[in-house]
Design an enzyme around this catalytic site. Structure first.
Site, PDB file in Angstrom:
ATOM      1  CG  ASN A   1      -1.752   1.222   1.369  1.00  7.76           C
ATOM      2  OD1 ASN A   1      -1.953   1.964   0.404  1.00  7.76           O
ATOM      3  ND2 ASN A   1      -2.252   1.459   2.568  1.00  7.76           N
ATOM      4  CD1 TRP A   2       3.345   1.221  -3.053  1.00 11.62           C
ATOM      5  CD2 TRP A   2       3.184   2.465  -4.904  1.00 11.62           C
ATOM      6  NE1 TRP A   2       4.005   0.560  -4.056  1.00 11.62           N
ATOM      7  CE2 TRP A   2       3.915   1.303  -5.208  1.00 11.62           C
ATOM      8  CE3 TRP A   2       2.935   3.395  -5.919  1.00 11.62           C
ATOM      9  CZ2 TRP A   2       4.425   1.054  -6.485  1.00 11.62           C
ATOM     10  CZ3 TRP A   2       3.437   3.145  -7.187  1.00 11.62           C
ATOM     11  CH2 TRP A   2       4.179   1.992  -7.471  1.00 11.62           C
ATOM     12  CE  LYS A   3      -0.054   3.327   4.923  1.00 13.01           C
ATOM     13  NZ  LYS A   3       0.143   3.479   6.377  1.00 13.01           N
TER      14      LYS A   3
ATOM     15  N   GLY B   1       2.615   2.513  10.944  1.00 13.96           N
ATOM     16  CA  GLY B   1       3.507   3.649  10.782  1.00 13.96           C
ATOM     17  C   GLY B   1       4.199   4.078  12.056  1.00 13.96           C
TER      18      GLY B   1
ATOM     19  CG  HIS C   1      -5.690   1.970   5.467  1.00  6.73           C
ATOM     20  ND1 HIS C   1      -5.173   2.892   6.340  1.00  6.73           N
ATOM     21  CD2 HIS C   1      -4.697   1.074   5.231  1.00  6.73           C
ATOM     22  CE1 HIS C   1      -3.921   2.567   6.624  1.00  6.73           C
ATOM     23  NE2 HIS C   1      -3.610   1.469   5.968  1.00  6.73           N
TER      24      HIS C   1
ATOM     25  N   GLY D   1       5.217   1.398   4.267  1.00 14.15           N
ATOM     26  CA  GLY D   1       6.455   2.059   3.851  1.00 14.15           C
ATOM     27  C   GLY D   1       7.466   1.144   3.201  1.00 14.15           C
TER      28      GLY D   1
ATOM     29  CD  GLU E   1      -5.369  -1.185   8.558  1.00  5.62           C
ATOM     30  OE1 GLU E   1      -4.390  -0.858   7.899  1.00  5.62           O
ATOM     31  OE2 GLU E   1      -6.344  -0.435   8.747  1.00  5.62           O
TER      32      GLU E   1
ATOM     33  CB  SER F   1       5.363  -1.526  11.585  1.00  2.56           C
ATOM     34  OG  SER F   1       4.885  -0.229  11.916  1.00  2.56           O
TER      35      SER F   1
END
Length: 262
Positions: free
Chosen positions: A13-15, A181, A103, A243, A175, A221
């Protein structure tokens, strides 16, 4: 279907990162760095901003890559006067395989409810796109020890109205909000505990066959160093990676580590 038959899904997931030009380079690096043999063991997907989708589609289809792709959100509406929204039919035209719904960042910053998440999942499914339905508890629920019940009920509400056939084409991502994050990672045992409970709920909703076939991911993470232990859990079928998916070569290493663990 035995648990061994569930092929792990590693979804990046690149956000809100990487423009369409950067997307091309990132997917090319991922494809180059991940040997084709690994795709037999894991499915690899990139979940990209709307503005990147056409570029990623052109690259994947033109180069016949085994990577799949999808979007980070979808409207619950089919079409009409909904400024800024993107419909499932638009995503289907771009051959999206996946769309993330619910999300925690959408739930927090856009006040998305379980009811809305379920409507978005149904909209995606109506156009042949598999929703990745995200659920997870905040820190205070985890510390109170009520996280399993919380997530099961959140999942139940976020799947409301979906038929057994629709659930068979749905992915769930657990999640924990406190691990997204933050660098804090739920242990593999933590992930297994909740994912097993989610599978139990799906058994109740749609029967054992659907539940045993459903892929349940862990997100929060996730890194190359932790993915192997996560996917080795009996009820954890991959990862929703944040990330660590923004660098093509690093994401390839993570996917390879997952493949080697199954």
């Amino acid at each position: 279907m035995s648990p061994m038959a569930r092929k792990p899904l590693i979804a990046g997931n690149w956000k809100m990162n990487l423009d369409h030009q950067q997307a091309i380079g990132t997917v090319q690096k991922l494809a180059f760095a991940l040997h084709k043999d690994y795709y037999e063991k894991v499915d690899v997907a990139v979940i990209v901003p709307f503005t990147d989708l056409r570029s990623v589609q052109t690259l994947v289809e033109g180069d016949k890559l085994q990577i799949t792709y999808g979007a980070q959100d979808v409207s619950q509406h089919e079409s009409g006067a909904y400024t800024g929204e993107v419909s499932a039919s638009m995503l289907a035209k771009l051959n999206c395989s996946w769309v993330v719904v619910g999300h925690s960042e959408r739930r927090e910053y856009h006040n998305e409810t379980d009811e809305l998440v379920a409507a978005k999942a149904k909209a995606a499914l109506s156009k042949g796109i598999s929703p990745i339905v995200c659920v997870g508890e905040p820190l205070e629920i985890r510390e109170a020890g009520t996280h399993v019940d919380y997530v099961v009920e959140q999942t139940r509400a976020s799947l409301a109205g979906l038929s057994a056939d629709e659930l068979a084409n749905t992915v769930i991502a657990y999640e924990p909000v406190w691990a997204i994050g933050t660098g804090k990672v739920a242990s593999a045992a933590d992930a297994q505990e909740v994912c097993k409970a989610i599978r139990g709920l799906v058994t109740e909703l749609a029967g054992e066959e659907v539940a045993e076939g459903m892929r349940i991911l862990y997100g929060g993470s996730v890194k190359a160093e932790t993915i192997a232990e996560i996917v080795s859990q009996p009820d954890v079928d991959g990862g929703l990676v944040g990330g660590a998916s923004l660098d093509g070569e690093a994401f390839a290493k993570l996917a390879a580590n997952a493949a080697n663990a199954v």
